[in-house]
Design a protein around this motif. Structure first.
Motif, PDB file in Angstrom:
ATOM      1  N   VAL A  54       5.508   3.500  -3.240  1.00  0.00           N
ATOM      2  CA  VAL A  54       4.516   2.504  -3.632  1.00  0.00           C
ATOM      3  C   VAL A  54       3.530   3.139  -4.602  1.00  0.00           C
ATOM      4  CG1 VAL A  54       2.586   1.088  -2.829  1.00  0.00           C
ATOM      5  CG2 VAL A  54       4.723   1.140  -1.534  1.00  0.00           C
ATOM      6  N   ASN A  55       3.338   2.474  -5.728  1.00  0.00           N
ATOM      7  CA  ASN A  55       2.390   2.911  -6.755  1.00  0.00           C
ATOM      8  C   ASN A  55       2.622   4.359  -7.184  1.00  0.00           C
ATOM      9  OD1 ASN A  55       1.428   0.364  -6.315  1.00  0.00           O
ATOM     10  ND2 ASN A  55      -0.613   0.964  -5.618  1.00  0.00           N
ATOM     11  N   ASP A  56       3.893   4.733  -7.232  1.00  0.00           N
ATOM     12  CA  ASP A  56       4.331   6.039  -7.739  1.00  0.00           C
ATOM     13  C   ASP A  56       3.830   7.227  -6.924  1.00  0.00           C
ATOM     14  OD1 ASP A  56       5.646   4.718  -9.776  1.00  0.00           O
ATOM     15  OD2 ASP A  56       4.040   5.004 -11.236  1.00  0.00           O
ATOM     16  N   SER A  57       3.460   7.014  -5.657  1.00  0.00           N
ATOM     17  CA  SER A  57       2.901   8.121  -4.873  1.00  0.00           C
ATOM     18  C   SER A  57       3.594   8.260  -3.522  1.00  0.00           C
ATOM     19  CB  SER A  57       1.398   7.926  -4.660  1.00  0.00           C
ATOM     20  OG  SER A  57       1.132   6.757  -3.910  1.00  0.00           O
ATOM     21  N   PHE A  58       3.660   9.507  -3.051  1.00  0.00           N
ATOM     22  CA  PHE A  58       4.228   9.838  -1.752  1.00  0.00           C
ATOM     23  C   PHE A  58       3.318  10.864  -1.089  1.00  0.00           C
ATOM     24  CE2 PHE A  58       6.962  12.862   0.713  1.00  0.00           C
ATOM     25  CZ  PHE A  58       7.293  12.003   1.750  1.00  0.00           C
ATOM     26  N   PRO A  59       2.607  10.504   0.000  1.00  0.00           N
ATOM     27  CA  PRO A  59       2.544   9.183   0.634  1.00  0.00           C
ATOM     28  C   PRO A  59       1.938   8.139  -0.296  1.00  0.00           C
ATOM     29  CG  PRO A  59       1.539  10.894   2.013  1.00  0.00           C
ATOM     30  CD  PRO A  59       1.743  11.485   0.664  1.00  0.00           C
ATOM     31  N   GLY A  60       2.010   6.875   0.129  1.00  0.00           N
ATOM     32  CA  GLY A  60       1.497   5.785  -0.684  1.00  0.00           C
ATOM     33  C   GLY A  60      -0.012   5.644  -0.589  1.00  0.00           C
ATOM     34  N   PRO A  61      -0.568   4.637  -1.267  1.00  0.00           N
ATOM     35  CA  PRO A  61      -2.022   4.476  -1.335  1.00  0.00           C
ATOM     36  C   PRO A  61      -2.644   4.184   0.024  1.00  0.00           C
ATOM     37  CG  PRO A  61      -0.901   2.557  -2.235  1.00  0.00           C
ATOM     38  CD  PRO A  61       0.150   3.599  -2.030  1.00  0.00           C
ATOM     39  N   GLU A  62      -3.881   4.628   0.169  1.00  0.00           N
ATOM     40  CA  GLU A  62      -4.636   4.418   1.399  1.00  0.00           C
ATOM     41  C   GLU A  62      -5.401   3.101   1.323  1.00  0.00           C
ATOM     42  OE1 GLU A  62      -6.768   7.771   3.537  1.00  0.00           O
ATOM     43  OE2 GLU A  62      -8.492   6.719   2.672  1.00  0.00           O
ATOM     44  N   ILE A  63      -5.334   2.332   2.396  1.00  0.00           N
ATOM     45  CA  ILE A  63      -6.124   1.111   2.529  1.00  0.00           C
ATOM     46  C   ILE A  63      -7.360   1.451   3.346  1.00  0.00           C
ATOM     47  CG2 ILE A  63      -6.200  -1.153   3.648  1.00  0.00           C
ATOM     48  CD1 ILE A  63      -3.289  -1.529   2.882  1.00  0.00           C
ATOM     49  N   LYS A  64      -8.546   1.059   2.848  1.00  0.00           N
ATOM     50  CA  LYS A  64      -9.789   1.346   3.563  1.00  0.00           C
ATOM     51  C   LYS A  64     -10.571   0.060   3.773  1.00  0.00           C
ATOM     52  CE  LYS A  64     -11.945   5.218   3.093  1.00  0.00           C
ATOM     53  NZ  LYS A  64     -12.739   6.393   2.610  1.00  0.00           N
ATOM     54  N   VAL A  65     -10.917  -0.222   5.024  1.00  0.00           N
ATOM     55  CA  VAL A  65     -11.616  -1.451   5.380  1.00  0.00           C
ATOM     56  C   VAL A  65     -12.660  -1.141   6.448  1.00  0.00           C
ATOM     57  CG1 VAL A  65      -9.606  -2.902   4.900  1.00  0.00           C
ATOM     58  CG2 VAL A  65      -9.965  -2.030   7.216  1.00  0.00           C
ATOM     59  N   HIS A  66     -13.485  -2.155   6.763  1.00  0.00           N
ATOM     60  CA  HIS A  66     -14.337  -2.115   7.937  1.00  0.00           C
ATOM     61  C   HIS A  66     -13.714  -2.972   9.031  1.00  0.00           C
ATOM     62  CE1 HIS A  66     -17.935  -0.007   6.423  1.00  0.00           C
ATOM     63  NE2 HIS A  66     -17.605  -0.523   5.251  1.00  0.00           N
ATOM     64  N   LYS A  67     -14.072  -2.681  10.253  1.00  0.00           N
ATOM     65  CA  LYS A  67     -13.604  -3.456  11.393  1.00  0.00           C
ATOM     66  C   LYS A  67     -13.866  -4.944  11.160  1.00  0.00           C
ATOM     67  CE  LYS A  67     -14.258  -3.698  16.433  1.00  0.00           C
ATOM     68  NZ  LYS A  67     -15.007  -3.089  17.578  1.00  0.00           N
ATOM     69  N   GLY A  68     -12.839  -5.764  11.356  1.00  0.00           N
ATOM     70  CA  GLY A  68     -12.989  -7.204  11.200  1.00  0.00           C
ATOM     71  C   GLY A  68     -12.723  -7.737   9.807  1.00  0.00           C
ATOM     72  N   ASP A  69     -12.393  -6.861   8.860  1.00  0.00           N
ATOM     73  CA  ASP A  69     -12.102  -7.308   7.489  1.00  0.00           C
ATOM     74  C   ASP A  69     -10.711  -7.921   7.397  1.00  0.00           C
ATOM     75  OD1 ASP A  69     -14.556  -6.367   6.755  1.00  0.00           O
ATOM     76  OD2 ASP A  69     -13.824  -4.686   5.545  1.00  0.00           O
ATOM     77  N   THR A  70     -10.431  -8.509   6.240  1.00  0.00           N
ATOM     78  CA  THR A  70      -9.107  -9.041   5.937  1.00  0.00           C
ATOM     79  C   THR A  70      -8.643  -8.471   4.610  1.00  0.00           C
ATOM     80  OG1 THR A  70      -9.460 -11.099   7.161  1.00  0.00           O
ATOM     81  CG2 THR A  70      -7.780 -11.137   5.442  1.00  0.00           C
ATOM     82  N   VAL A  71      -7.353  -8.162   4.528  1.00  0.00           N
ATOM     83  CA  VAL A  71      -6.777  -7.564   3.321  1.00  0.00           C
ATOM     84  C   VAL A  71      -5.618  -8.430   2.850  1.00  0.00           C
ATOM     85  CG1 VAL A  71      -5.514  -5.574   2.412  1.00  0.00           C
ATOM     86  CG2 VAL A  71      -7.461  -5.213   3.930  1.00  0.00           C
ATOM     87  N   TYR A  72      -5.534  -8.631   1.536  1.00  0.00           N
ATOM     88  CA  TYR A  72      -4.378  -9.273   0.913  1.00  0.00           C
ATOM     89  C   TYR A  72      -3.672  -8.226   0.071  1.00  0.00           C
ATOM     90  CZ  TYR A  72      -6.354 -13.656   2.468  1.00  0.00           C
ATOM     91  OH  TYR A  72      -6.836 -14.668   3.254  1.00  0.00           O
TER      92      TYR A  72
END
Length: 589
Positions: A54-72
């Motif tokens: 994913v996105n040319d990287s191994f491991p792939g990109p990190e997703i960072k959120v706060h508790k209770g957030d929503t991600v698309y």
């Protein structure tokens, strides 16, 4: 309208519906990510090969959120085969449409198409991860999820000076996708890894790897948070840092009582939040991972590579000739070291982070977890060929031709049956040394377990020594966390063992091991309606059939019912035949 324009319109309508849900339901912040899946060349162990990432990287990109957030997350598949993505440890309340396991909640995202996942975070806090859930593609398609405390709140532990994510993974020299497909089609053994990696690199002790070893630079006398993820395909790992103590404070997106240790043992699928204080002499120190093998001592055909990275103090000083290696890192077969670590894990069970262990159990299941043999009708030798398989209660899972969720929601018959058994078909000395020949054989099917909304469930997973194949089995449940209320060795005794359950501060996790020649008891409340996958997170065992599905029925209100499907889901194509599968593909029973 041609098919390309039709799918574009469906995708647009799907995004509009997602936005409608967004404004009506989301309470936290909203984040958007683009994941582009494509082949890229990587060099390791003295050779270069293409890998889907994913996105040319191994491991792939990190997703960072706060508790209770929503991600698309909009996943664009520019690879050569269909793929799905799973958000490991995220409960996805009422939202199994976006959970991701192939042929369970969706069909693969086909090459040249895209699909937008909605990932709803609820009570998770700490470290989780995402990964592909199509055959063994997750070997190179995975990455971290960092869930910070809700805005205005803090961690359960004192503020740290910094943090670092450590992703442990496996490296294969060949084309893993081709090798796995060929092995499943032929009924032969599945590939073994050639090395383990820390943040994509095998480290100093592997061929052609010393120049690319991962380095982490730290300041003296600071406390850091290590977010450790085991993304390895088929191995539990010991991990330690030379001359540094560790304190485990979280696991699988939940806080635990601080656990001081000189090493950890982490199973595939598990994540751990670990504190480390950099109070040693200025210098360089190896962070090292080594396989923990729970197989019989006579089994030596496993990956013996020690993966390493380097913790390096920031200052002006002369480096020693080489970093020091952790003397506390247990050896491959150290069963006692693994148990001593795992058995000490406890939930925080504080006022701010209480436990809620169900006490009045309404559904009890006793599930054997076993290696087996299967009659293979498609192998070269004919119908009498017996190949390795795995099972739960002597049922070896077979993927259907369309996903179970669609079939359930739209009441499509012939895709699955609802007769997964609550008990094994026969009782015997599960952990003994000798078995009747008939015990070795398993049957295949697509059998699911249906639960009513709000049932309080207890499952005892019983390991077996059939084919002398007893090992630790890290069992993972989608859509839920569960309490590990008991564990032990030998055969579970339903009169004596429950008296020793921990109902006060048991660990609350999403992945936990059934011990070698032993059992584990878990509890949860079925309050997340939808279709949820249960499987061993050793992909060899999952591919061979150690899986099943829980369907949790709706409650009496809209708030306790599964959400409506998005306007567009990836279309279904008939999958490759499952391992040794020779039944009528239309019935899947």
């Amino acid at each position: 309208m041609n098919s390309k324009n039709k799918y574009a319109m469906l995708e647009f309508l799907g995004i509009l519906i997602l936005f409608e849900h967004l404004f009506c339901m989301v309470q936290g912040d909203v984040h958007f990510y683009d994941f582009v899946l494509r082949e890229k060349n990587f060099t390791g162990l003295c050779s270069t090969k293409g890998m889907l990432v994913v996105n040319d990287s191994f491991p792939g990109p990190e997703i960072k959120v706060h508790k209770g957030d929503t991600v698309y997350v909009n996943v664009h598949n520019q690879g050569y085969y269909g793929v799905t993505i799973h958000w490991h440890g995220v409960k996805q309340p009422k939202n199994s449409w976006f959970d991701g396991p192939e042929y369970i909640t969706q069909c693969p995202i086909q090459p040249g198409t895209n699909f937008t996942y909605e990932v709803i975070f609820s009570d998770e806090e700490g470290t989780l991860w995402w990964h592909a859930h199509s055959d063994w593609t997750r070997a190179s398609v995975h990455g971290a999820i960092v869930i910070l405390p809700a805005i205005g709140s803090t961690y359960s532990f004192p503020k740290v000076d910094g943090e670092e994510t450590i992703v442990l993974a496996a490296w294969y020299k060949g084309n893993l996708k081709e090798e796995v497909d060929e092995a499943l089609e032929a009924g032969s053994d599945l590939p073994h890894s050639d090395a383990y990696t820390i943040n994509g690199e095998p480290g100093d002790f592997c061929a052609c790897s010393k120049e690319t070893t991962y380095h982490w630079t730290v300041d003296y006398n600071k406390t850091y948070l290590l977010r450790i993820i085991n993304a390895v395909m088929n191995a539990e790992l010991f991990f330690a840092v030379a001359q540094h103590n560790l304190t485990v404070v979280g696991m699988d997106g939940r806080y635990v009582k601080p656990l001081a240790t000189s090493y950890i043992m982490i199973s595939p699928g598990q994540t751990m939040d670990v504190l480390i204080t950099t109070n040693q002499s200025l210098g360089r120190y190896y962070m090292a991972a080594r396989q923990y093998s729970s197989e019989d001592a006579s089994v030596t055909a496993f990956d013996h590579v020690n993966a390493t990275a380097i913790l390096q103090y920031e200052s002006n000083y002369s480096f020693p000739s080489s970093p020091s290696f952790p003397t506390t890192l247990p050896f491959y077969l150290d069963y006692i070291a693994a148990l001593n670590f795992t058995n000490r894990i406890r939930s925080l069970a504080s006022y701010e982070y209480p436990v809620n262990v169900p006490l009045n159990i309404t559904t009890k299941m006793y599930v054997t977890v076993s290696m087996n043999t299967i009659f293979c009708r498609t192998c070269s030798g004919g119908i009498d060929d017996e190949i390795l398989g795995t099972s739960l209660n002597n049922i070896s899972w077979v993927n259907p031709s369309t996903d179970v969720l669609q079939a359930y929601y739209r009441n499509i018959s012939g895709i699955y049956t609802t007769d997964f058994p609550d008990q094994p078909p026969s009782y015997y000395n599960f952990t003994g040394d000798e078995f009747p020949d008939s015990i070795e054989l398993t049957v295949q099917g697509t059998k699911v377990k249906v639960l009513n909304y709000n049932e309080a469930v207890e499952i005892v997973f019983q390991g077996t020594n059939v084919l002398t194949g007893s090992v630790n089995h890290p069992m993972h449940m989608h859509g839920y966390s569960f309490y590990v209320v008991g564990t032990g060795f030998g055969n579970f005794n339903n009169e004596i063992d429950p008296k020793h359950y921990n109902l006060v501060d048991p660990p609350e996790v999403t992945t936990f091991g059934v011990p070698k020649n032993g059992w584990v008891a878990i509890r949860f409340v079925a309050n997340n309606p939808g279709v949820w996958f249960w499987h061993c997170h050793l992909d060899r065992h999952m591919s061979w059939g150690m899986d099943t599905v829980f369907i949790v029925k709706n409650g009496d209100t809209i708030e306790t019912s599964i959400r409506k499907p998005p306007a567009y889901m990836p279309s279904c194509k008939v999958p490759l035949k499952s391992y040794g599968y020779g039944l009528d593909e239309k019935s899947n029973t």
